[in-house]
Design a protein around this motif. Structure first.
Motif, short mmCIF file in Angstrom:
data_model
loop_
_atom_site.label_atom_id
_atom_site.label_comp_id
_atom_site.label_asym_id
_atom_site.label_seq_id
_atom_site.Cartn_x
_atom_site.Cartn_y
_atom_site.Cartn_z
N MET A 1 37.73 10.70 -34.38
CA MET A 1 39.16 10.35 -34.35
C MET A 1 39.76 10.57 -32.98
O MET A 1 40.55 9.74 -32.49
CB MET A 1 39.91 11.18 -35.40
CG MET A 1 39.84 10.62 -36.79
SD MET A 1 41.06 11.38 -37.90
CE MET A 1 40.35 12.99 -38.12
N THR A 2 39.40 11.69 -32.35
CA THR A 2 39.94 12.00 -31.02
C THR A 2 39.48 10.96 -30.00
O THR A 2 40.26 10.51 -29.15
CB THR A 2 39.47 13.40 -30.57
OG1 THR A 2 39.85 14.36 -31.56
CG2 THR A 2 40.08 13.78 -29.24
N ARG A 3 38.21 10.55 -30.10
CA ARG A 3 37.68 9.53 -29.19
C ARG A 3 38.39 8.19 -29.39
O ARG A 3 38.73 7.51 -28.43
CB ARG A 3 36.18 9.38 -29.42
CG ARG A 3 35.49 8.48 -28.38
CD ARG A 3 33.99 8.49 -28.52
NE ARG A 3 33.53 7.93 -29.77
CZ ARG A 3 32.84 8.60 -30.68
NH1 ARG A 3 32.57 9.88 -30.52
NH2 ARG A 3 32.44 8.02 -31.79
N GLU A 4 38.63 7.84 -30.66
CA GLU A 4 39.31 6.57 -30.95
C GLU A 4 40.77 6.61 -30.48
O GLU A 4 41.28 5.61 -29.99
CB GLU A 4 39.24 6.30 -32.46
CG GLU A 4 37.84 5.93 -32.95
CD GLU A 4 37.75 5.83 -34.46
OE1 GLU A 4 38.73 6.25 -35.14
OE2 GLU A 4 36.72 5.36 -34.97
N GLN A 5 41.40 7.77 -30.63
CA GLN A 5 42.79 7.91 -30.19
C GLN A 5 42.93 7.76 -28.68
O GLN A 5 43.89 7.18 -28.19
CB GLN A 5 43.36 9.27 -30.62
CG GLN A 5 43.80 9.31 -32.06
CD GLN A 5 44.67 10.53 -32.34
OE1 GLN A 5 44.97 11.31 -31.46
NE2 GLN A 5 45.07 10.69 -33.58
N SER A 6 41.95 8.29 -27.95
CA SER A 6 42.01 8.24 -26.48
C SER A 6 41.95 6.81 -25.95
O SER A 6 42.37 6.53 -24.83
CB SER A 6 40.87 9.06 -25.88
OG SER A 6 39.62 8.48 -26.20
N LYS A 7 41.44 5.88 -26.79
CA LYS A 7 41.35 4.48 -26.37
C LYS A 7 42.65 3.71 -26.63
O LYS A 7 42.83 2.61 -26.12
CB LYS A 7 40.20 3.78 -27.12
CG LYS A 7 38.82 4.37 -26.81
CD LYS A 7 37.76 3.69 -27.66
CE LYS A 7 36.38 4.29 -27.41
NZ LYS A 7 35.35 3.70 -28.29
N LYS A 8 43.53 4.30 -27.43
CA LYS A 8 44.78 3.62 -27.76
C LYS A 8 45.85 3.94 -26.72
O LYS A 8 45.99 5.08 -26.30
CB LYS A 8 45.26 4.04 -29.16
CG LYS A 8 44.28 3.62 -30.26
CD LYS A 8 44.76 4.11 -31.61
CE LYS A 8 43.78 3.72 -32.70
NZ LYS A 8 44.19 4.22 -34.03
N LYS A 9 46.62 2.92 -26.36
CA LYS A 9 47.63 3.09 -25.31
C LYS A 9 48.93 3.66 -25.87
O LYS A 9 49.51 4.58 -25.32
CB LYS A 9 47.90 1.75 -24.61
CG LYS A 9 46.70 1.23 -23.82
CD LYS A 9 47.02 -0.10 -23.18
CE LYS A 9 45.82 -0.62 -22.40
NZ LYS A 9 46.10 -1.93 -21.78
N ASP A 10 49.42 3.07 -26.97
CA ASP A 10 50.74 3.43 -27.49
C ASP A 10 50.60 4.37 -28.67
O ASP A 10 50.94 4.02 -29.81
CB ASP A 10 51.52 2.17 -27.90
CG ASP A 10 51.71 1.24 -26.73
OD1 ASP A 10 51.95 1.76 -25.63
OD2 ASP A 10 51.63 0.02 -26.92
N LEU A 11 50.09 5.56 -28.44
CA LEU A 11 49.89 6.52 -29.51
C LEU A 11 51.07 7.49 -29.58
O LEU A 11 51.45 8.07 -28.59
CB LEU A 11 48.60 7.30 -29.28
CG LEU A 11 48.20 8.29 -30.38
CD1 LEU A 11 47.79 7.53 -31.63
CD2 LEU A 11 47.07 9.19 -29.91
N THR A 12 51.65 7.64 -30.75
CA THR A 12 52.73 8.61 -30.93
C THR A 12 52.27 9.67 -31.91
O THR A 12 51.32 9.46 -32.67
CB THR A 12 53.99 7.93 -31.50
OG1 THR A 12 53.70 7.46 -32.82
CG2 THR A 12 54.41 6.77 -30.61
N ASN A 13 52.95 10.82 -31.89
CA ASN A 13 52.54 11.91 -32.78
C ASN A 13 53.01 11.71 -34.21
O ASN A 13 52.89 12.60 -35.03
CB ASN A 13 53.02 13.28 -32.25
CG ASN A 13 54.52 13.31 -32.05
OD1 ASN A 13 55.25 12.54 -32.65
ND2 ASN A 13 54.97 14.23 -31.20
N THR A 14 53.57 10.53 -34.52
CA THR A 14 53.91 10.22 -35.91
C THR A 14 53.03 9.10 -36.45
O THR A 14 53.22 8.66 -37.58
CB THR A 14 55.39 9.78 -36.01
OG1 THR A 14 55.60 8.63 -35.18
CG2 THR A 14 56.32 10.89 -35.59
N SER A 15 52.07 8.63 -35.66
CA SER A 15 51.20 7.55 -36.11
C SER A 15 50.29 8.03 -37.22
O SER A 15 50.05 9.22 -37.40
CB SER A 15 50.36 7.02 -34.94
OG SER A 15 49.44 8.01 -34.52
N LYS A 16 49.77 7.06 -37.97
CA LYS A 16 48.90 7.39 -39.11
C LYS A 16 47.67 8.16 -38.66
O LYS A 16 47.26 9.13 -39.31
CB LYS A 16 48.47 6.09 -39.80
CG LYS A 16 47.66 6.32 -41.06
CD LYS A 16 47.30 5.01 -41.73
CE LYS A 16 46.45 5.26 -42.97
NZ LYS A 16 46.05 4.00 -43.63
#
Length: 349
Positions: free
Chosen positions: A138-153
């Protein structure tokens, strides 16, 4: 005919045959691709229907559809993960474990879902290993996303995974080396990666209660329920509200745990509000009525306590459930209530 002409005709026939074979091969490959596309579409439709059945609590049909999808495509990761989830929800734990383990074998380095489910199904170090792998993905996949917020699924799911790790070090692995430090670390990470996840505050509050820090635990519990409870109280008439103020309502089980912890820190009114919401969702859960009766008893509201505890007795007999200790305590409390009410009626001698 001359030998030269015969040789040319033979060569021409050979070329024509090769062309014909290639054409047949291309047609066959095209047919196979078309069949695979149709099967893929069918699998997609079946899985969509499975999720619809789960949303509608039609688990029997969901299981049947999963078996059909497994028959059509036994090595499809999506099918294996979905079947694992459905089987787990319906109590078919062995089947669920088998499908999820197969998914891990086929795709060990991608897809966190299977690892998170396996983390729920196992205990101790095995559960830790699965959850850590799921968090890593999950952490690796999150690092690839540009617009990540701390309320995302994905942030909520990551936070919940950290909560699960912390809970393991509160229970199964509480005597392991550095258990206290690891539990605190994962509680902090759960809050940091998703400050809008109520369960993160609840998990840390549970940790603090184990350290007898009731005051700080109470503060965290109130902070957690402030994310969803006020809006739930305002929208009592609304049905099936999964999202409250942009925050997903904690699961039924999580809210039961929340009520227990609120009673422990003597926040009886808040505990009653949480329990009222649970009863509204499902009024045939014996443990919820027991907690409501106990909460009213502790606040000396004996008439309401008696009503709730009477419900416990009725449900115990109706559901034939294995909650003998809860049933016995409810009976004892009812006897105490009758004695107290009698004293109040008679007055001092």
């Amino acid at each position: 005919r001359c030998p030269t002409c015969l040789h040319k005709m033979s060569s021409l026939n050979f070329v024509n045959k090769r062309r014909l074979l290639r054409r047949k091969q291309r047609l066959l490959e095209k047919c196979i691709r078309k069949q695979k596309r149709k099967q893929k579409l069918l699998i997609h439709q079946i899985l969509g229907k499975v999720h619809q059945c789960v949303d509608e609590f039609d688990y029997d049909l969901a299981v049947k559809l999963c078996r059909k999808a497994l028959h059509l495509s036994p090595d499809d990761i999506r099918v294996l993960e979905t079947a694992g989830m459905v089987m787990l929800e319906t109590g078919l734990v062995d089947e669920s474990y088998k499908y999820l383990k197969k998914a891990v074998k086929l795709s060990p380095h991608s897809g966190s879902t299977k690892y998170l489910y396996l983390g729920q199904m196992t205990c101790g170090e095995e559960a830790v290993t699965y959850l850590q792998k799921g968090i890593e993905i999950m952490t690796r996949e999150q690092s690839k996303k540009k617009d990540l917020t701390n309320t995302s699924k994905s942030s909520v799911e990551l936070s919940r995974a950290y909560c699960s790790l912390a809970e393991i070090y509160l229970t199964d692995e509480c005597f392991s080396e550095n258990a206290d430090e690891l539990c605190y670390k994962y509680c902090q990470k759960a809050i940091e990666c998703c400050p809008s996840n109520p369960e993160a505050y609840q998990t840390k509050a549970n940790y603090l209660l184990s350290k007898s820090d009731n005051e700080e635990a109470c503060s965290l519990l109130l902070q957690g329920i402030s994310l969803w409870l006020p809006d739930q109280m305002e929208n009592k008439e609304e049905q099936d509200s999964q999202l409250i103020g942009g925050v997903e309502t904690p699961s039924y089980y999580s809210r039961i745990t929340c009520a227990k912890l609120l009673i422990e820190v003597e926040q009886y009114e808040k505990a009653q509000q949480v329990l009222e919401g649970l009863i509204k969702d499902d009024d045939e859960v014996l443990g919820v009525w027991y907690l409501m009766g106990w909460c009213h008893f502790l606040t000396s509201n004996f008439s309401l306590s008696k009503c709730s505890l009477d419900k416990v007795i009725k449900l115990y007999k109706k559901l034939d459930c294995d909650e003998k200790e809860m049933f016995d305590h409810s009976q004892q409390l009812l006897q105490d209530i009758d004695s107290k009410i009698s004293l109040q009626v008679e007055g001092p001698v």
